[in-house]
Design a protein around this motif. Structure first.
Motif, mmCIF file in Angstrom:
data_model
loop_
_atom_site.group_PDB
_atom_site.id
_atom_site.type_symbol
_atom_site.label_atom_id
_atom_site.label_comp_id
_atom_site.label_asym_id
_atom_site.label_seq_id
_atom_site.Cartn_x
_atom_site.Cartn_y
_atom_site.Cartn_z
ATOM 1 N N GLN A 245 0.823 -1.200 0.000
ATOM 2 C CA GLN A 245 0.000 0.000 0.000
ATOM 3 C C GLN A 245 0.858 1.251 0.000
ATOM 4 O O GLN A 245 0.530 2.245 -0.670
ATOM 5 C CB GLN A 245 -0.936 0.009 1.216
ATOM 6 C CG GLN A 245 -1.982 1.106 1.190
ATOM 7 C CD GLN A 245 -2.861 1.040 -0.050
ATOM 8 O OE1 GLN A 245 -3.415 -0.015 -0.379
ATOM 9 N NE2 GLN A 245 -2.990 2.156 -0.762
ATOM 10 N N LEU A 246 1.973 1.213 0.721
ATOM 11 C CA LEU A 246 2.904 2.345 0.710
ATOM 12 C C LEU A 246 3.395 2.618 -0.711
ATOM 13 O O LEU A 246 3.383 3.773 -1.173
ATOM 14 C CB LEU A 246 4.092 2.052 1.621
ATOM 15 C CG LEU A 246 5.246 3.070 1.568
ATOM 16 C CD1 LEU A 246 4.823 4.391 2.202
ATOM 17 C CD2 LEU A 246 6.491 2.519 2.258
ATOM 18 N N LEU A 247 3.803 1.577 -1.416
ATOM 19 C CA LEU A 247 4.307 1.738 -2.779
ATOM 20 C C LEU A 247 3.186 2.156 -3.735
ATOM 21 O O LEU A 247 3.420 2.953 -4.659
ATOM 22 C CB LEU A 247 4.958 0.442 -3.262
ATOM 23 C CG LEU A 247 6.162 -0.045 -2.445
ATOM 24 C CD1 LEU A 247 6.833 -1.221 -3.144
ATOM 25 C CD2 LEU A 247 7.163 1.073 -2.195
ATOM 26 N N ARG A 248 1.990 1.646 -3.527
ATOM 27 C CA ARG A 248 0.839 2.076 -4.341
ATOM 28 C C ARG A 248 0.614 3.574 -4.202
ATOM 29 O O ARG A 248 0.411 4.282 -5.195
ATOM 30 C CB ARG A 248 -0.431 1.330 -3.907
ATOM 31 C CG ARG A 248 -0.586 -0.088 -4.441
ATOM 32 C CD ARG A 248 -1.839 -0.702 -3.849
ATOM 33 N NE ARG A 248 -2.181 -1.994 -4.413
ATOM 34 C CZ ARG A 248 -3.214 -2.742 -4.007
ATOM 35 N NH1 ARG A 248 -3.989 -2.301 -3.010
ATOM 36 N NH2 ARG A 248 -3.467 -3.911 -4.580
ATOM 37 N N ALA A 271 12.638 -9.961 0.917
ATOM 38 C CA ALA A 271 12.692 -9.034 -0.217
ATOM 39 C C ALA A 271 12.294 -9.741 -1.508
ATOM 40 O O ALA A 271 11.503 -9.219 -2.306
ATOM 41 C CB ALA A 271 14.104 -8.448 -0.340
ATOM 42 N N ILE A 272 12.836 -10.943 -1.719
ATOM 43 C CA ILE A 272 12.506 -11.715 -2.921
ATOM 44 C C ILE A 272 11.032 -12.114 -2.925
ATOM 45 O O ILE A 272 10.333 -12.000 -3.936
ATOM 46 C CB ILE A 272 13.397 -12.975 -3.001
ATOM 47 C CG1 ILE A 272 14.827 -12.591 -3.390
ATOM 48 C CG2 ILE A 272 12.831 -13.984 -3.984
ATOM 49 C CD1 ILE A 272 14.970 -12.055 -4.798
ATOM 50 N N LEU A 273 10.535 -12.595 -1.792
ATOM 51 C CA LEU A 273 9.153 -13.084 -1.742
ATOM 52 C C LEU A 273 8.147 -11.942 -1.829
ATOM 53 O O LEU A 273 7.023 -12.138 -2.306
ATOM 54 C CB LEU A 273 8.932 -13.902 -0.467
ATOM 55 C CG LEU A 273 9.716 -15.215 -0.427
ATOM 56 C CD1 LEU A 273 9.467 -15.953 0.882
ATOM 57 C CD2 LEU A 273 9.337 -16.110 -1.604
ATOM 58 N N PHE A 274 8.526 -10.764 -1.384
ATOM 59 C CA PHE A 274 7.654 -9.599 -1.552
ATOM 60 C C PHE A 274 7.369 -9.379 -3.039
ATOM 61 O O PHE A 274 6.224 -9.163 -3.445
ATOM 62 C CB PHE A 274 8.320 -8.366 -0.947
ATOM 63 C CG PHE A 274 7.533 -7.094 -1.116
ATOM 64 C CD1 PHE A 274 6.378 -6.868 -0.386
ATOM 65 C CD2 PHE A 274 7.942 -6.122 -2.017
ATOM 66 C CE1 PHE A 274 5.642 -5.700 -0.546
ATOM 67 C CE2 PHE A 274 7.228 -4.956 -2.189
ATOM 68 C CZ PHE A 274 6.069 -4.736 -1.453
ATOM 69 N N VAL A 275 8.404 -9.472 -3.852
ATOM 70 C CA VAL A 275 8.241 -9.323 -5.305
ATOM 71 C C VAL A 275 7.419 -10.487 -5.869
ATOM 72 O O VAL A 275 6.583 -10.302 -6.755
ATOM 73 C CB VAL A 275 9.621 -9.249 -5.986
ATOM 74 C CG1 VAL A 275 9.477 -9.177 -7.496
ATOM 75 C CG2 VAL A 275 10.397 -8.047 -5.469
ATOM 76 N N THR A 276 7.651 -11.682 -5.340
ATOM 77 C CA THR A 276 6.907 -12.861 -5.801
ATOM 78 C C THR A 276 5.402 -12.679 -5.626
ATOM 79 O O THR A 276 4.622 -12.956 -6.541
ATOM 80 C CB THR A 276 7.354 -14.113 -5.016
ATOM 81 O OG1 THR A 276 8.760 -14.289 -5.142
ATOM 82 C CG2 THR A 276 6.645 -15.352 -5.531
ATOM 83 N N HIS A 281 -0.231 -11.516 -7.388
ATOM 84 C CA HIS A 281 -1.442 -10.695 -7.350
ATOM 85 C C HIS A 281 -1.603 -9.804 -8.588
ATOM 86 O O HIS A 281 -2.536 -9.000 -8.647
ATOM 87 C CB HIS A 281 -1.450 -9.823 -6.091
ATOM 88 C CG HIS A 281 -1.764 -10.579 -4.841
ATOM 89 N ND1 HIS A 281 -1.377 -10.161 -3.582
ATOM 90 C CD2 HIS A 281 -2.436 -11.746 -4.651
ATOM 91 C CE1 HIS A 281 -1.806 -11.030 -2.675
ATOM 92 N NE2 HIS A 281 -2.441 -11.994 -3.300
ATOM 93 N N GLY A 282 -0.700 -9.945 -9.538
ATOM 94 C CA GLY A 282 -0.820 -9.166 -10.770
ATOM 95 C C GLY A 282 -0.571 -7.684 -10.589
ATOM 96 O O GLY A 282 -1.142 -6.860 -11.309
ATOM 97 N N GLU A 283 0.317 -7.318 -9.654
ATOM 98 C CA GLU A 283 0.630 -5.911 -9.398
ATOM 99 C C GLU A 283 1.701 -5.426 -10.388
ATOM 100 O O GLU A 283 2.786 -4.974 -10.005
ATOM 101 C CB GLU A 283 1.113 -5.731 -7.958
ATOM 102 C CG GLU A 283 0.077 -6.065 -6.903
ATOM 103 C CD GLU A 283 -0.973 -4.957 -6.754
ATOM 104 O OE1 GLU A 283 -0.756 -3.859 -7.303
ATOM 105 O OE2 GLU A 283 -1.983 -5.208 -6.081
ATOM 106 N N PHE A 284 1.391 -5.492 -11.664
ATOM 107 C CA PHE A 284 2.395 -5.204 -12.683
ATOM 108 C C PHE A 284 2.737 -3.714 -12.771
ATOM 109 O O PHE A 284 3.834 -3.353 -13.188
ATOM 110 C CB PHE A 284 1.936 -5.736 -14.037
ATOM 111 C CG PHE A 284 1.756 -7.236 -14.029
ATOM 112 C CD1 PHE A 284 2.854 -8.061 -13.856
ATOM 113 C CD2 PHE A 284 0.498 -7.806 -14.141
ATOM 114 C CE1 PHE A 284 2.700 -9.444 -13.828
ATOM 115 C CE2 PHE A 284 0.334 -9.179 -14.112
ATOM 116 C CZ PHE A 284 1.440 -10.008 -13.948
ATOM 117 N N ALA A 285 1.822 -2.855 -12.363
ATOM 118 C CA ALA A 285 2.133 -1.421 -12.342
ATOM 119 C C ALA A 285 3.252 -1.128 -11.354
ATOM 120 O O ALA A 285 4.131 -0.294 -11.611
ATOM 121 C CB ALA A 285 0.886 -0.617 -11.981
ATOM 122 N N LEU A 286 3.249 -1.830 -10.219
ATOM 123 C CA LEU A 286 4.319 -1.666 -9.246
ATOM 124 C C LEU A 286 5.603 -2.352 -9.717
ATOM 125 O O LEU A 286 6.703 -1.823 -9.539
ATOM 126 C CB LEU A 286 3.900 -2.237 -7.882
ATOM 127 C CG LEU A 286 2.771 -1.505 -7.147
ATOM 128 C CD1 LEU A 286 2.506 -2.159 -5.801
ATOM 129 C CD2 LEU A 286 3.098 -0.029 -6.956
#
Length: 316
Positions: A245-248, A271-276, A281-286
């Protein structure tokens, strides 16, 4: 019952020493569900001697670590009562020369120089993540002349307490568009409980992932990884959902925003799993704003299918 297609979760808290002894002798002597949680019908997959030995060994290890943690807690409480020694950890005096970032000091950032500079900065940020709040504030704001956004202490739904720490800051010294999130690694016995938890969790199309790391990142007990977290009456904060949510919010405010995720040891795995999970979730904009992930001393987070998924993701 968890909703994942496939998983294995050790039940160290409820397993008794008698259960462990009998299970070592034969899987017929004790109900395996007293020791592990897994999907219905998968129980027979863990009846070989090798599987039983691994399950028993790691449950015993978790019990030993919990016992040590309880003894340390009791000792600190008694010390405070008898000798009047506070249990609080006092922040050491910060010397900016100990936190200086010499690499990239006189570089014009771009491509290779930028990689070198942020490599140095994330090394220091991953180290700083182990410090107390006052030290992090002083180093980021005063020594680095950057903007500390927030420090976090995230809840672990499976351990029933905060186990995950991270902080986020803005690189106002070099490029205000860059936001860095640094996860803390293993520094307490509670973190070692996460590390030595050999439970695993499967995400269809991604692979088998270390369940202890997933729990630390924000896996939910009953709903696994819902794309949006339902409101909770306790207002607990979970690493993945809060940081996402912070990055959004930052991405909405700035089209030029770029993100770097980093961490050492357990922090590297997070850090790796956050990106995973962003990809899951399809957060491709982020993900398009993700400049890099720097990890140091990172333990293995998943199997070969997971590694291939991440490799394919970076190529996209």
């Amino acid at each position: 019952m968890r909703s994942s297609v496939d998983y294995l979760t050790l039940k160290a808290e409820s397993a008794t020493l008698l259960n462990l002894f009998l299970f070592t002798l034969s899987y017929k002597f004790v109900d395996i569900r007293k020791l592990v949680d897994c999907p219905t019908g998968k129980e027979q997959s863990y009846t070989s001697f090798g599987d039983r030995w691994i399950i028993v060994s790691f449950i015993l290890l978790e019990k030993i670590l919990v016992a040590i943690a309880n003894l340390l807690k009791m000792f600190n409480t008694m010390r405070a009562k008898i000798w009047g020694v506070s249990q609080e950890t006092y922040a050491p005096k910060v010397k900016c020369r100990d936190w200086r970032i010499e690499v990239g000091k006189n570089l014009n950032l771009g491509d290779h120089n930028e990689f070198i500079y942020y490599g140095a900065l994330t090394i220091m940020a991953s180290t700083l993540a182990y410090e107390v709040l006052s030290v992090i504030q002083t180093v980021v704001n005063n020594c680095w002349k950057m903007n500390l956004l927030k420090c976090y202490d995230f809840w672990n739904d499976f351990q029933g307490k905060p186990t995950t720490q991270a902080f986020a800051f803005q690189n106002t010294a070099k490029d205000p568009n860059v936001i860095i999130v640094a996860f803390r690694g293993s520094s307490e016995i509670g973190d070692w409980l996460v590390d030595f938890n050999v439970s695993w969790y499967n995400i269809e199309g991604i692979g088998h992932i270390h369940d202890g790391f997933m729990q630390a990142l924000g896996l939910q007990q009953d709903t696994d990884w819902p794309k949006e977290l339902p409101p909770r009456p306790d207002n607990r904060q979970f690493a993945y959902y809060t940081l996402r949510q912070l990055l959004r919010d930052i991405a909405k405010e700035s089209d030029n925003a770029r993100f770097i995720i980093t961490g050492h040891s357990l922090g590297g795995a997070l850090a790796i799993l956050f990106v995973t999970i962003l990809a899951f979730h399809g957060e491709f904009a982020l993900l398009k704003k993700l400049q890099a992930v720097y990890t140091f001393g990172q333990p293995r987070a998943g199997d070969r299918r997971f590694a291939q998924f991440m490799d394919n993701l970076t190529k996209k």
